[in-house]
Design an enzyme around this catalytic site. Structure first.
Site, mmCIF file in Angstrom:
data_model
loop_
_atom_site.group_PDB
_atom_site.id
_atom_site.type_symbol
_atom_site.label_atom_id
_atom_site.label_comp_id
_atom_site.label_asym_id
_atom_site.label_seq_id
_atom_site.Cartn_x
_atom_site.Cartn_y
_atom_site.Cartn_z
ATOM 1 N N LEU A 649 5.870 -0.369 37.797
ATOM 2 C CA LEU A 649 4.995 -1.446 38.229
ATOM 3 C C LEU A 649 4.244 -1.983 37.016
ATOM 4 C CD1 LEU A 649 3.388 -0.236 41.590
ATOM 5 C CD2 LEU A 649 4.868 -2.220 41.284
ATOM 6 N N ASP A 650 3.835 -3.248 37.103
ATOM 7 C CA ASP A 650 3.028 -3.822 36.025
ATOM 8 C C ASP A 650 1.688 -3.108 35.926
ATOM 9 O OD1 ASP A 650 5.037 -5.640 35.549
ATOM 10 O OD2 ASP A 650 4.164 -7.180 36.842
ATOM 11 N N VAL A 651 1.080 -3.206 34.783
ATOM 12 C CA VAL A 651 -0.196 -2.522 34.551
ATOM 13 C C VAL A 651 -1.255 -2.988 35.553
ATOM 14 C CG1 VAL A 651 -2.058 -2.155 32.894
ATOM 15 C CG2 VAL A 651 0.317 -2.199 32.112
#
Length: 863
Positions: A649-651
């Site tokens: 997942l993105d940060v």
């Protein structure tokens, strides 16, 4: 028609034309007498009497009314006289004859007419030239022409079959040719137009053989039409079956031989003539000739502007195994390509073909065959009303492929699904299917007929998924997925069906969470009922449950981010809820392998430091601290396996992730990721959508990601499909900006797919500085992107679904509370379902202050 059977086709048609002038039905009385010469007298039941057709013959159509108007032209045939009655006097006398014991009304069918013509072939050579009177036929010849039919309509209101014994042997019959008049000219014009219409592919039924026996030159063949006809063997072309008949002058025909191929076969005579100068037509004709047995079972209609092509696929009982279905899919792919209109581009997610039924029942398909079939149907955008896979050998993995096909588009790819008699199918497969349908934008299916949302009609008759054990599976999945299932109900004389549901919760225009009808399932005696249908978006706003934030470790007063938490765990796998601010980049720096040997208190202290540090800490560090001390969790200690992470997942995004604890679990998680995980996202985007749901089909090019950390929508990229549904519309407090909360189902899994697709649609995510305008609104502290749910199979082949509502992300939940809800579910009562009991929550969700809600407190409390 009985007398017409002994005549040549053209003469017979001319005589029928005259009969039609006298009587619309084309019927006549035929008197067959075997002995006696007494002349019958008129009776009350005779056509000439004034009675109503009684005397045991009531209800039979006669020429009584026609004879009264034109008696001089009525044709009456009797078997007893030795010659035809000629002249007006004899015709009138015969018309006054009563109905005898063996007198019947005859209407020849198409088959009987053909047989009579075959029996009369030897007599055609003896027919005189046009304009000369033929000899008078004898009684035996007339009887032979009339005794072929075996069933006749008698009685009132019903048909009773009565066979006529063949008492006289067949003999050649010389046919009388009617005097030429305007009828003959009309027949010749009709034959010419008929030949031009069918393109002379097999001769016309009325005049081809007549021309030869008259000694006249046959007409020149007419060229076929220039336009491109589409091929469909089962939609029989206009080539006449006369081509299969024996030639004129041959031996008398015996019992009729079938002119067409046996069931499941196709013959060359049945194929339509294709334009040989068209490359696409040549390819299509070659495909039909390559597998005529498949071509007869699969038809494709010509394309119409703006509409999908109609398809029929009936491959039931075709003895197809995995190898056979693989060959069929390759053959059908080539045929679909040939059937596409010129210049058409195959776009993923777009419906190109629509089938009334896709039937592969009673074959030998396993998971390999079902996967190949569903992949081909998805590739060409085939939608169907009924999808049948009854009586195969598919198991839960096969259901996984079927579920992927059913959910590959924003439109339902099937309305009815039949999976009965698949012995390897278990309750976990049913749970996986229902989990894929739950919260999908296409299900329940919107019915334009009833103007209601109708659950998918599923038929599963299998001992492993029936009875008390199967009902317990339904109760479990309804509780886990927050959905409902209808077992079939009845309201008065109306009951549930594929196009309607009479369940009370499904009888309004609002979308509900009842995703399927399970036919023939019954609740055991004394069992608790399944949950009633409710608003389909309720799970998105449900309480946090196991995903609720935990208290930070001691000594950390103001953490920069929340701590990850476990939502699911077994011996080999775990589902970890990743909060925003944790990085999932592979092979990160700053992860000390010695952390796995720390004491529990030291590990908690280290977790607190990770939560408080300014740069985004790697999630792998938390996995090592949490699972590393356990001896069996070797994957968490192995840098090569990236501490068990198989997808990312993105940060700035939050949501559940599947990780492997053991080496076995890590490999299983990788296979699950490649097979396809169920991934649902929630995002708040700028602007309002014109429709409630839709899909974005745009390829994603990830080549620039290494340098720019961005992807782009480009034709050179990989195919990507995102299905979305608008949940609610919001407005900023100053009424200057509109936002939409959308639920997205990821059909494909590409890097930054959802963010790039929403920006491509003109609705970038709120807080997205990478694909948006760069501004972060004051009401939202980060990227408004949250993974709501993940679905997978564990090592024990159990279907698992883990959900995390918006309340598991407190920062996003509070961001919604700072907006006014002005559309979507807010106008349909959803705010009553998600009210968290606080004035701030009601102010944000409803756009009203706490003082304005005083009069509604009692109603809210009851709800």
């Amino acid at each position: 028609k009985p007398c017409c059977a002994a005549l040549a086709p053209s003469s017979r048609f001319a005589l029928q034309a005259r009969m039609l002038r006298l009587g619309p039905g084309g019927l006549q009385r035929v008197q067959l007498s075997t002995g006696g010469s007494a002349s019958p007298t008129p009776s009350a039941g005779s056509p000439t009497s004034g009675g109503g057709g009684g005397g045991g013959r009531s209800g039979v159509l006669t020429f009584r009314s026609v004879a009264s108007q034109e008696p001089e032209s009525e044709v009456v045939l009797q078997a007893k006289p030795k010659a035809f009655a000629t002249g007006k006097a004899k015709a009138k006398a015969a018309a006054r004859a009563p109905v005898a014991e063996d007198e019947v009304e005859v209407e020849l069918g198409e088959d009987e007419e053909w047989e009579e013509e075959q029996a009369a072939i030897p007599a055609r050579a003896a027919a005189p030239p046009r304009g000369k009177a033929p000899p008078t036929p004898g009684t035996a010849g007339l009887k032979a022409a009339l005794l072929r039919p075996s069933a006749f309509a008698t009685g009132v209101g019903q048909a009773t079959a009565r066979a006529v014994p063949a008492r006289v042997a067949a003999a050649p019959v010389a046919r009388k040719r009617p005097v030429e008049d305007e009828g003959d000219e009309w027949v010749r014009q009709f034959e010419a137009k008929w030949s031009q219409a069918v393109g002379d592919t097999g001769g016309d039924e009325f005049g081809a053989e007549e021309e030869e026996q008259d000694g006249e030159e046959p007409p020149a063949p007419v060229e076929p039409p220039a336009k491109r006809p589409r091929a469909a063997l089962t939609a029989q072309s206009k080539a006449s079956p006369v081509a299969a008949r024996p030639p004129a002058g041959g031996a008398p025909a015996g019992p009729r031989q079938p002119t067409g191929p046996p069931p499941g076969k196709a013959s060359a005579e049945r194929r339509p003539a294709l334009a040989g100068n068209d490359e696409g037509d040549e390819v299509l004709l070659a495909l039909l000739q390559e597998r005529p047995d498949w071509a007869s079972r699969c038809t494709v209609e010509p394309a119409r502007p703006g509409q999908p092509q109609r398809v029929t696929i009936s491959m039931a009982e075709a003895c197809l195994g995995d190898d056979g279905i693989s060959d069929w899919c390759k053959w059908m792919e080539r045929r679909f390509q040939a059937e596409l209109p010129r210049g058409a581009v195959l776009t993923p997610g777009k419906c190109r073909f629509k089938a009334s039924s896709v039937d592969f029942s009673e074959n030998k398909l396993t998971v390999v065959g079902v996967q190949a079939l569903c992949a081909m149907l998805e590739k060409f955008g085939v939608r169907c009303e009924v999808f049948r896979l009854t009586g195969n050998a598919m198991g839960n993995d096969g259901v996984r492929a079927v579920a992927k096909y059913l959910t590959c588009s924003v439109h339902a790819t099937a309305v009815e699904l039949n999976l009965s008699r698949n012995s390897k199918l278990t309750g976990e497969g049913i749970k996986w299917l229902m989990g894929n349908l739950a919260m999908h934008p296409a299900y329940p299916v919107w019915s334009s007929e009833s103007q209601r949302y109708v659950p998918l009609w599923v038929r599963v008759e299998n001992s492993k998924v029936r009875g008390e054990a199967g009902y317990q599976v339904l109760q479990s999945l309804c509780g886990t997925l927050s959905c409902s299932i209808c077992l079939g109900e009845r309201s008065a004389d109306i009951k549930c069906g594929p196009r309607q549901c009479v369940n009370v919760g499904c009888c309004d225009e609002l979308k509900h969470n009842c995703v399927a009808h399970l036919c023939s399932w019954e609740a055991p005696e004394g069992a608790n009922p399944l949950p009633a249908p409710a608003a389909h978006a309720r799970p998105l706003f449900a309480p946090a449950g196991r995903g609720a934030p935990k208290a930070p470790p001691s000594g950390v007063e103001t953490p920069a981010r929340e701590e990850p938490r476990i939502m699911y765990e077994d011996e080999d796998l775990a589902v970890v809820l990743k909060p925003a601010g944790w990085s999932c980049l592979p092979q990160p720096k700053g992860v000390n392998p010695a952390w796995s040997k720390l004491k529990p208190l030291a590990r908690r202290r280290q977790v607190g430091e990770l939560m408080a540090q300014e740069p985004a800490p790697p999630l792998q560090a938390w996995l090592l601290l949490h699972f590393g001390p356990e001896p069996s969790c070797e994957a968490a200690r192995d840098p090569a396996s990236d501490r068990g992470i198989v997808h990312r997942l993105d940060v700035d995004a939050s949501g559940p992730l599947l990780v492997g604890k053991t080496a076995k679990g890590f490999e299983h998680a990788r296979k699950q990721s490649s097979s396809g995980l169920v991934k649902d996202y929630l995002a708040l985007v700028h602007g309002s959508f014109a429709t409630e749901r839709g899909e974005c089909v745009a390829p994603i090019d990830t080549s620039p990601y290494a340098e720019t950390k961005r992807v782009r929508v480009a034709g050179v990229g990989q195919p990507a499909v995102t299905v979305w549904e608008a949940i609610a519309e919001y407005q900023s407090m100053d009424r200057t900006e509109r936002y939409t909360l959308v639920h997205c189902r990821m059909v494909t899994l590409r890097t930054h797919q959802l963010r790039a697709h929403m920006q491509h649609l003109g609705h970038p995510l709120v807080g997205d500085t990478l694909y948006g305008d760069g501004d972060v609104p004051a009401f939202c502290p980060r990227l408004f992107l949250h993974k709501y749910r993940i679905g997978f199979f564990n090592i024990n082949e159990e279907a698992c679904f883990e959900s995390s509502s918006l309340q598991t992300a407190p920062d996003l939940w509070q961001a919604l509370c700072r907006l006014r809800k002005v559309g979507g579910m807010a106008m349909m009562g959803l705010e009553l379902l998600v009210y968290d009991g606080t004035a701030a929550g009601m102010q944000g969700l409803c756009g009203r202050s706490a003082a304005e809600l005083t009069a509604r407190e009692y109603r809210l409390a009851n709800l």
